[in-house]
Design a protein around this motif. Structure first.
Motif, mmCIF file in Angstrom:
data_model
loop_
_atom_site.group_PDB
_atom_site.id
_atom_site.type_symbol
_atom_site.label_atom_id
_atom_site.label_comp_id
_atom_site.label_asym_id
_atom_site.label_seq_id
_atom_site.Cartn_x
_atom_site.Cartn_y
_atom_site.Cartn_z
ATOM 1 N N VAL A 13 2.050 -1.424 18.050
ATOM 2 C CA VAL A 13 1.046 -1.667 19.095
ATOM 3 C C VAL A 13 -0.280 -1.047 18.704
ATOM 4 O O VAL A 13 -1.332 -1.661 18.839
ATOM 5 N N SER A 14 -0.250 0.164 18.172
ATOM 6 C CA SER A 14 -1.467 0.847 17.749
ATOM 7 C C SER A 14 -2.170 0.064 16.649
ATOM 8 O O SER A 14 -3.387 -0.127 16.682
ATOM 9 N N CYS A 15 -1.409 -0.408 15.677
ATOM 10 C CA CYS A 15 -1.990 -1.178 14.575
ATOM 11 C C CYS A 15 -2.593 -2.487 15.077
ATOM 12 O O CYS A 15 -3.709 -2.841 14.715
ATOM 13 N N MET A 30 -7.934 -1.080 6.090
ATOM 14 C CA MET A 30 -6.588 -1.041 6.667
ATOM 15 C C MET A 30 -5.579 -1.721 5.733
ATOM 16 O O MET A 30 -4.437 -1.256 5.606
ATOM 17 N N LEU A 31 -5.987 -2.789 5.081
ATOM 18 C CA LEU A 31 -5.093 -3.469 4.141
ATOM 19 C C LEU A 31 -4.784 -2.580 2.938
ATOM 20 O O LEU A 31 -3.621 -2.478 2.516
ATOM 21 N N TYR A 32 -5.805 -1.943 2.386
ATOM 22 C CA TYR A 32 -5.558 -1.014 1.278
ATOM 23 C C TYR A 32 -4.621 0.110 1.723
ATOM 24 O O TYR A 32 -3.664 0.448 1.028
ATOM 25 N N ASP A 33 -4.899 0.686 2.880
ATOM 26 C CA ASP A 33 -4.058 1.777 3.388
ATOM 27 C C ASP A 33 -2.624 1.308 3.623
ATOM 28 O O ASP A 33 -1.670 2.017 3.306
ATOM 29 N N GLY A 34 -2.482 0.105 4.166
ATOM 30 C CA GLY A 34 -1.152 -0.447 4.402
ATOM 31 C C GLY A 34 -0.390 -0.660 3.104
ATOM 32 O O GLY A 34 0.820 -0.394 3.030
ATOM 33 N N ALA A 35 -1.070 -1.126 2.073
ATOM 34 C CA ALA A 35 -0.425 -1.314 0.763
ATOM 35 C C ALA A 35 0.047 0.028 0.216
ATOM 36 O O ALA A 35 1.177 0.146 -0.276
ATOM 37 N N LEU A 36 -0.804 1.045 0.328
ATOM 38 C CA LEU A 36 -0.430 2.373 -0.170
ATOM 39 C C LEU A 36 0.754 2.951 0.606
ATOM 40 O O LEU A 36 1.657 3.549 0.011
ATOM 41 N N GLN A 37 0.766 2.765 1.911
ATOM 42 C CA GLN A 37 1.888 3.256 2.722
ATOM 43 C C GLN A 37 3.190 2.583 2.309
ATOM 44 O O GLN A 37 4.233 3.229 2.200
ATOM 45 N N ARG A 38 3.152 1.303 2.068
ATOM 46 C CA ARG A 38 4.363 0.575 1.691
ATOM 47 C C ARG A 38 4.866 0.978 0.304
ATOM 48 O O ARG A 38 6.072 1.011 0.067
ATOM 49 N N ILE A 39 3.950 1.314 -0.585
ATOM 50 C CA ILE A 39 4.373 1.801 -1.901
ATOM 51 C C ILE A 39 5.098 3.134 -1.752
ATOM 52 O O ILE A 39 6.140 3.348 -2.385
ATOM 53 N N THR A 61 3.923 -5.209 0.119
ATOM 54 C CA THR A 61 2.747 -4.794 -0.666
ATOM 55 C C THR A 61 2.193 -5.982 -1.440
ATOM 56 O O THR A 61 0.973 -6.199 -1.480
ATOM 57 N N ILE A 62 3.076 -6.755 -2.043
ATOM 58 C CA ILE A 62 2.652 -7.945 -2.786
ATOM 59 C C ILE A 62 1.925 -8.916 -1.853
ATOM 60 O O ILE A 62 0.891 -9.487 -2.226
ATOM 61 N N ALA A 63 2.432 -9.081 -0.643
ATOM 62 C CA ALA A 63 1.785 -9.985 0.316
ATOM 63 C C ALA A 63 0.381 -9.491 0.670
ATOM 64 O O ALA A 63 -0.555 -10.297 0.770
ATOM 65 N N ILE A 64 0.231 -8.193 0.824
ATOM 66 C CA ILE A 64 -1.097 -7.633 1.133
ATOM 67 C C ILE A 64 -2.054 -7.889 -0.031
ATOM 68 O O ILE A 64 -3.189 -8.351 0.172
ATOM 69 N N ILE A 65 -1.611 -7.591 -1.243
ATOM 70 C CA ILE A 65 -2.481 -7.773 -2.415
ATOM 71 C C ILE A 65 -2.815 -9.256 -2.595
ATOM 72 O O ILE A 65 -3.959 -9.619 -2.891
ATOM 73 N N ILE A 114 -4.727 0.830 -6.545
ATOM 74 C CA ILE A 114 -5.106 0.474 -5.169
ATOM 75 C C ILE A 114 -5.900 1.614 -4.536
ATOM 76 O O ILE A 114 -6.890 1.371 -3.834
ATOM 77 N N GLY A 115 -5.487 2.839 -4.790
ATOM 78 C CA GLY A 115 -6.212 4.002 -4.261
ATOM 79 C C GLY A 115 -7.639 4.055 -4.768
ATOM 80 O O GLY A 115 -8.569 4.371 -4.013
ATOM 81 N N ASN A 116 -7.821 3.739 -6.049
ATOM 82 C CA ASN A 116 -9.184 3.710 -6.609
ATOM 83 C C ASN A 116 -10.025 2.629 -5.945
ATOM 84 O O ASN A 116 -11.215 2.842 -5.650
ATOM 85 N N MET A 117 -9.408 1.475 -5.713
ATOM 86 C CA MET A 117 -10.143 0.396 -5.045
ATOM 87 C C MET A 117 -10.479 0.794 -3.603
ATOM 88 O O MET A 117 -11.580 0.522 -3.120
ATOM 89 N N ALA A 118 -9.541 1.436 -2.930
ATOM 90 C CA ALA A 118 -9.773 1.873 -1.551
ATOM 91 C C ALA A 118 -10.910 2.896 -1.497
ATOM 92 O O ALA A 118 -11.756 2.841 -0.603
#
Length: 134
Positions: A13-15, A30-39, A61-65, A114-118
């Motif tokens: 709900v928050s997201c 948020m997409l970068y952060d979500g990818a990092l969380q899933r990794i 993660t693949i879907a986000i990228i 991904i972190g560097n891109m974020a």
């Protein structure tokens, strides 16, 4: 009520609420952060031998990228957009190899990229990002 279920419901709900009010710049972050969380979650799943969870989190993660890649403006983005596309393609290949080999080091490599891109994205002025530039 199960505590874990309650936390997951709150997070969802928050997201969803954040997505509704986020600027285009914030959505990409948020997409970068979500990818990092899933990794991170995929790494934990490998460590705990949770094959199904690992697959799910890497696939998310693949879907986000892929979503980030598909929304690049290659016609107007010049070399930057083309370079980002190549980097996204590389990250996707690293994620696929990590999935096949259960390799945490490959997940770490993808997370670093991904972190560097974020980090670079955070440096961009939000006023320069519009929906048409995504």
């Amino acid at each position: 009520m199960n505590t874990r279920r309650a936390l997951n419901s709150y997070a969802k709900v928050s997201c969803e609420a954040n997505i509704g009010v986020a600027s285009p710049h914030e959505l990409i972050q948020m997409l970068y952060d979500g990818a990092l969380q899933r990794i991170v979650q995929a790494k934990g799943a490998i460590q705990h031998n949770q094959v199904g969870v690992k697959g799910k989190k890497i696939n998310e993660t693949i879907a986000i990228i892929n979503g980030l890649r598909e929304n690049l403006d290659l016609d107007n983005g010049g070399d930057l957009a083309n370079n980002m596309e190549m980097l996204y393609i590389y990250i996707l290949s690293v994620l696929n190899k990590a999935h096949q080999k259960n390799d945490i080091a490959l997940l770490d490599e993808a997370a670093q990229l991904i972190g560097n891109m974020a980090s670079a994205w955070r440096e961009i002025s939000p006023s320069k990002v519009t929906e048409s530039s995504l």
